[in-house]
Design a protein around this motif. Structure first.
Motif, PDB file in Angstrom:
ATOM      1  N   VAL B 168      17.381  11.904  -0.220  1.00 51.96           N
ATOM      2  CA  VAL B 168      16.483  11.537   0.881  1.00 51.96           C
ATOM      3  C   VAL B 168      15.344  12.550   0.897  1.00 51.96           C
ATOM      4  O   VAL B 168      15.572  13.746   0.693  1.00 51.96           O
ATOM      5  N   ILE B 169      14.130  12.056   1.107  1.00 48.27           N
ATOM      6  CA  ILE B 169      12.978  12.942   1.211  1.00 48.27           C
ATOM      7  C   ILE B 169      12.196  12.581   2.469  1.00 48.27           C
ATOM      8  O   ILE B 169      11.932  11.392   2.718  1.00 48.27           O
ATOM      9  N   VAL B 170      11.893  13.586   3.282  1.00 47.66           N
ATOM     10  CA  VAL B 170      10.984  13.384   4.407  1.00 47.66           C
ATOM     11  C   VAL B 170       9.682  14.059   4.024  1.00 47.66           C
ATOM     12  O   VAL B 170       9.647  15.249   3.735  1.00 47.66           O
ATOM     13  N   SER B 171       8.614  13.270   3.978  1.00 45.50           N
ATOM     14  CA  SER B 171       7.370  13.741   3.387  1.00 45.50           C
ATOM     15  C   SER B 171       6.237  13.610   4.392  1.00 45.50           C
ATOM     16  O   SER B 171       6.191  12.648   5.158  1.00 45.50           O
ATOM     17  N   GLY B 172       5.341  14.588   4.388  1.00 47.73           N
ATOM     18  CA  GLY B 172       4.231  14.559   5.337  1.00 47.73           C
ATOM     19  C   GLY B 172       2.887  14.570   4.635  1.00 47.73           C
ATOM     20  O   GLY B 172       2.742  15.149   3.563  1.00 47.73           O
ATOM     21  N   CYS B 229       5.452  10.271   6.303  1.00 48.92           N
ATOM     22  CA  CYS B 229       4.893  10.434   7.637  1.00 48.92           C
ATOM     23  C   CYS B 229       3.426  10.831   7.549  1.00 48.92           C
ATOM     24  O   CYS B 229       3.105  11.904   7.046  1.00 48.92           O
ATOM     25  N   GLY B 230       2.551   9.959   8.014  1.00 53.14           N
ATOM     26  CA  GLY B 230       1.125  10.302   8.030  1.00 53.14           C
ATOM     27  C   GLY B 230       0.522  10.433   6.651  1.00 53.14           C
ATOM     28  O   GLY B 230      -0.373  11.238   6.436  1.00 53.14           O
ATOM     29  N   ILE B 231       1.050   9.657   5.691  1.00 47.69           N
ATOM     30  CA  ILE B 231       0.516   9.654   4.323  1.00 47.69           C
ATOM     31  C   ILE B 231      -0.184   8.325   4.091  1.00 47.69           C
ATOM     32  O   ILE B 231       0.419   7.267   4.283  1.00 47.69           O
ATOM     33  N   SER B 232      -1.451   8.365   3.674  1.00 47.62           N
ATOM     34  CA  SER B 232      -2.203   7.110   3.540  1.00 47.62           C
ATOM     35  C   SER B 232      -1.707   6.304   2.336  1.00 47.62           C
ATOM     36  O   SER B 232      -1.669   5.083   2.369  1.00 47.62           O
ATOM     37  N   GLY B 233      -1.329   6.993   1.251  1.00 51.82           N
ATOM     38  CA  GLY B 233      -0.821   6.267   0.088  1.00 51.82           C
ATOM     39  C   GLY B 233      -1.846   6.049  -0.999  1.00 51.82           C
ATOM     40  O   GLY B 233      -1.936   4.966  -1.592  1.00 51.82           O
ATOM     41  N   ALA B 234      -2.615   7.103  -1.309  1.00 56.20           N
ATOM     42  CA  ALA B 234      -3.549   7.035  -2.440  1.00 56.20           C
ATOM     43  C   ALA B 234      -2.752   6.844  -3.729  1.00 56.20           C
ATOM     44  O   ALA B 234      -1.566   7.174  -3.789  1.00 56.20           O
ATOM     45  N   THR B 235      -3.424   6.308  -4.759  1.00 57.60           N
ATOM     46  CA  THR B 235      -2.726   6.065  -6.037  1.00 57.60           C
ATOM     47  C   THR B 235      -2.107   7.356  -6.573  1.00 57.60           C
ATOM     48  O   THR B 235      -1.046   7.315  -7.170  1.00 57.60           O
ATOM     49  N   GLN B 236      -2.784   8.473  -6.357  1.00 58.56           N
ATOM     50  CA  GLN B 236      -2.264   9.790  -6.756  1.00 58.56           C
ATOM     51  C   GLN B 236      -0.848   9.987  -6.201  1.00 58.56           C
ATOM     52  O   GLN B 236       0.029  10.465  -6.895  1.00 58.56           O
ATOM     53  N   HIS B 237      -0.616   9.593  -4.930  1.00 55.83           N
ATOM     54  CA  HIS B 237       0.697   9.769  -4.312  1.00 55.83           C
ATOM     55  C   HIS B 237       1.678   8.694  -4.798  1.00 55.83           C
ATOM     56  O   HIS B 237       2.818   8.987  -5.150  1.00 55.83           O
ATOM     57  N   ALA B 249       7.477   3.932   5.945  1.00 54.08           N
ATOM     58  CA  ALA B 249       6.160   4.518   6.224  1.00 54.08           C
ATOM     59  C   ALA B 249       5.954   4.620   7.726  1.00 54.08           C
ATOM     60  O   ALA B 249       6.177   3.646   8.454  1.00 54.08           O
ATOM     61  N   ILE B 250       5.565   5.816   8.161  1.00 54.33           N
ATOM     62  CA  ILE B 250       5.222   6.031   9.567  1.00 54.33           C
ATOM     63  C   ILE B 250       3.755   6.406   9.607  1.00 54.33           C
ATOM     64  O   ILE B 250       3.356   7.415   9.025  1.00 54.33           O
ATOM     65  N   ASN B 251       2.941   5.559  10.267  1.00 56.53           N
ATOM     66  CA  ASN B 251       1.501   5.807  10.222  1.00 56.53           C
ATOM     67  C   ASN B 251       0.830   5.135  11.409  1.00 56.53           C
ATOM     68  O   ASN B 251       1.264   4.065  11.852  1.00 56.53           O
ATOM     69  N   SER B 252      -0.234   5.742  11.890  1.00 57.52           N
ATOM     70  CA  SER B 252      -0.952   5.128  13.021  1.00 57.52           C
ATOM     71  C   SER B 252      -1.842   3.974  12.547  1.00 57.52           C
ATOM     72  O   SER B 252      -2.257   3.155  13.349  1.00 57.52           O
ATOM     73  N   ASP B 253      -2.125   3.935  11.242  1.00 60.67           N
ATOM     74  CA  ASP B 253      -2.989   2.874  10.704  1.00 60.67           C
ATOM     75  C   ASP B 253      -2.150   1.836   9.965  1.00 60.67           C
ATOM     76  O   ASP B 253      -1.665   2.089   8.862  1.00 60.67           O
ATOM     77  N   PRO B 254      -1.958   0.656  10.562  1.00 58.75           N
ATOM     78  CA  PRO B 254      -1.104  -0.349   9.908  1.00 58.75           C
ATOM     79  C   PRO B 254      -1.666  -0.856   8.589  1.00 58.75           C
ATOM     80  O   PRO B 254      -0.941  -1.468   7.801  1.00 58.75           O
ATOM     81  N   GLN B 255      -2.970  -0.592   8.336  1.00 62.55           N
ATOM     82  CA  GLN B 255      -3.589  -1.054   7.092  1.00 62.55           C
ATOM     83  C   GLN B 255      -3.585   0.024   5.994  1.00 62.55           C
ATOM     84  O   GLN B 255      -4.135  -0.192   4.913  1.00 62.55           O
TER      85      GLN B 255
END
Lengths: 254, 285
Positions: B168-172, B229-237, B249-255
């Motif tokens: 399990v990984i919790v990532s910010g 958590c709070g990671i946009s998800g760029a291709t790099q990631h 995914a936990i994020n304030s931006d659903p898009q």
């Protein structure tokens, strides 16, 4: 001491990669550009070595006229001067890139003496060929150590730590040497305002090598099919905590 | 026709054999044939073996070491080299498909070479279950090829759960807001026996060490559950997440791209949601 760092201009791809109509390149119309991440650490290491030992630092890139932005970025961090191997924007394969860099490095060395260390990124962020630094080292007849996370000068030698599974392997090689590095080697500094100002007037030598026919010839690019994930909403805000914990239990990790 | 394969222990070399067999009858050189590891000596040995066998092609797994030795072989023999291929068809030219951007993009290419040098990207091709190819006898390495060789090994210094092996990984990400903001990420990770991860934006800002970075230029991970958590998800990631079984995914931006590429999403402020999950776990104990 003389240090060189070779860099590549790459787009900041963001969340979704779009291709050009002919599918031979990324559509960069709405993208910014940066120095490929591993190479940014090579630049930082070059600056630190010259700060500590005095001397001359040079940044080189092969790329379109706009790649001068990345050369200026490297000089804003403290590199003294730049050599721009300018292309017309066409893709160069790794073998041709290494050949042109080798020629430019030889020309600079015949005028100014050999570089003690030439830094490369272990692989570029975009084409990921894993070979330009090694090819240049072979051309110069110098030792090359790859994938480095730590570099320490020890007199006329350099001690290199390479990340491997279960720790780090150590190599000690004589200078001059070619080193390919990875992100994590150091934390690159942010350019200062005076640094950016100084970079504007630092010299950029431009050469225009001719592009040989690529022996690894790009035909076209494709975005791979997604992994088929279909997001299920567990709710919003703190009220979703219960659903998250239930999901974790179902997944067998709690 | 023979094809030469640089073999390591483990899956990636078995996967490499699958493509290599299309080019001929495999013969092998083991990556630990010369110890301590000396990549120039291995490249020289491969070049000699390829000449003696008149090998139609040379293959290796697209591991760090496989790519490194193959690049040295390419430089030594003055040949082109295609790294991290997922497909290869013999012919003149050889047609390959290879990974770019850590696998976020595929490249179709033609390899014009009298002796194709190809590495196979790990975990992209089915493993071959045929016999292990016979080994080739090697010449003694020359001293000049031993300048670059491993002379020592340093053990990892960090304690705690290793990112690469974590279940399990919790990532910010940038959304965590600060170095101190990671306290709630660490708290949840401790409750789950998880490793803490982060995105490149976080290591670039100096909030976490680079050893915590998940992504193309960080660690590639394969947990049962990855909580972003709070990671946009760029291709790099995303390039580091291809092995993750379930992504939350936990994020304030659903898009945000990561919200669209996750298995489960929670929309809202991670500073409220993450502590609420920790509290819910405590309540059930």
């Amino acid at each position: 001491m003389r240090i060189a760092a070779c860099i590549k201009r790459v787009p900041i791809t963001g969340g979704r990669i779009l291709l050009t109509d002919d599918a031979r390149a990324i559509n960069t119309q709405h993208l910014g550009f940066t120095i490929s991440p591993h190479e940014e650490c090579g630049v930082e290491e070059a600056v630190r070595l010259i700060e500590a030992n005095k001397g001359d630092s040079v940044v080189l890139t092969l790329g379109p006229s706009e790649a001068v932005e990345q050369l200026r970025d490297a000089m804003a961090l403290g590199i003294d001067r730049a050599i721009h191997l300018q292309t017309d924007g066409q893709e160069w394969d790794a073998e041709a890139t290494a050949g042109a860099l080798l020629e430019a490095i030889r020309a600079d060395e015949s005028a100014n003496g050999p570089f003690d260390i030439i830094f490369f990124g272990n692989e570029s962020a975009d084409s990921g060929g894993f070979q330009v630094g090694i090819r240049v080292a072979y051309g110069l007849g110098r030792p090359c150590v790859t994938g480095l996370k730590k570099v320490t000068l020890e007199g006329s030698q350099v001690r290199c730590e390479q990340q491997v599974e279960g720790g780090r392997d150590v190599y000690v090689v004589p200078l001059p040497a070619v080193l390919t590095v990875k992100e994590g080697l150091n934390l690159p500094r942010y350019p200062s305002v005076p640094g950016k100002m100084r970079a504007r007037s630092k010299p950029v030598a431009v050469v225009t090598p001719s592009r040989p026919a690529p022996r690894l010839e790009l035909v076209k690019l494709a975005v791979p099919a997604g992994q088929g994930r279909r997001a299920e909403s567990l709710g919003s805000g703190a009220a979703a905590a219960q659903a998250v914990v239930e999901m974790l239990q179902k997944a067998g990790v709690l | 026709m023979s094809v030469l394969v640089l073999m390591e222990d483990g899956g990636p070399s078995r996967q490499t054999l699958t493509l290599a067999r299309k080019f001929g009858e495999p013969r092998s050189v083991r990556i630990d044939a010369i110890l301590p590891f000396a990549p120039d000596a291995l490249a020289t040995a491969l070049a000699q073996a390829a000449d003696e066998l008149d090998a139609s092609a040379v293959f290796a797994a697209g591991t760090e070491r496989g790519n490194e030795v193959m690049a040295r072989l390419a430089a030594r023999m003055d040949l082109p080299f295609a790294a991290n291929c997922i497909a290869a068809a013999p012919g003149d030219p050889v047609e390959v498909t290879r990974l770019r951007w850590g696998g976020s993009l595929l490249e179709e290419a033609r390899l014009h070479s009298p002796r194709p040098l190809i590495t196979v990207a790990p975990h992209t091709v089915a493993a071959d279950d045929g016999s292990v190819p016979p080994e080739v006898d090697l010449h003694h390495p020359h001293d000049r090829d031993l300048t670059v060789r491993v002379s020592d090994h340093v053990e990892p210094s960090s304690a705690g759960v290793s990112l690469a092996a974590a279940k399990v990984i919790v990532s910010g990400g940038r959304g965590v807001g600060s170095k101190e903001g990671f306290a709630i990420i660490e708290e949840l990770a401790a409750l789950l026996g998880a490793a803490v991860g982060c995105s490149r934006a976080v290591t670039s800002a100096g909030w976490r060490p680079h050893t915590d970075q998940v992504g193309q230029t960080g660690t590639k991970v394969a947990p049962e559950v990855y909580i972003a958590c709070g990671i946009s998800g760029a291709t790099q990631h995303m390039a580091g997440l291809k092995g993750a079984k379930r992504i939350v995914a936990i994020n304030s931006d659903p898009q945000a791209p990561l919200m669209l590429n996750a298995d489960y999403t929670v929309t809202g402020d991670l500073k409220e949601i993450v502590p609420a999950i920790s509290a819910e776990i405590r309540k059930r104990r």
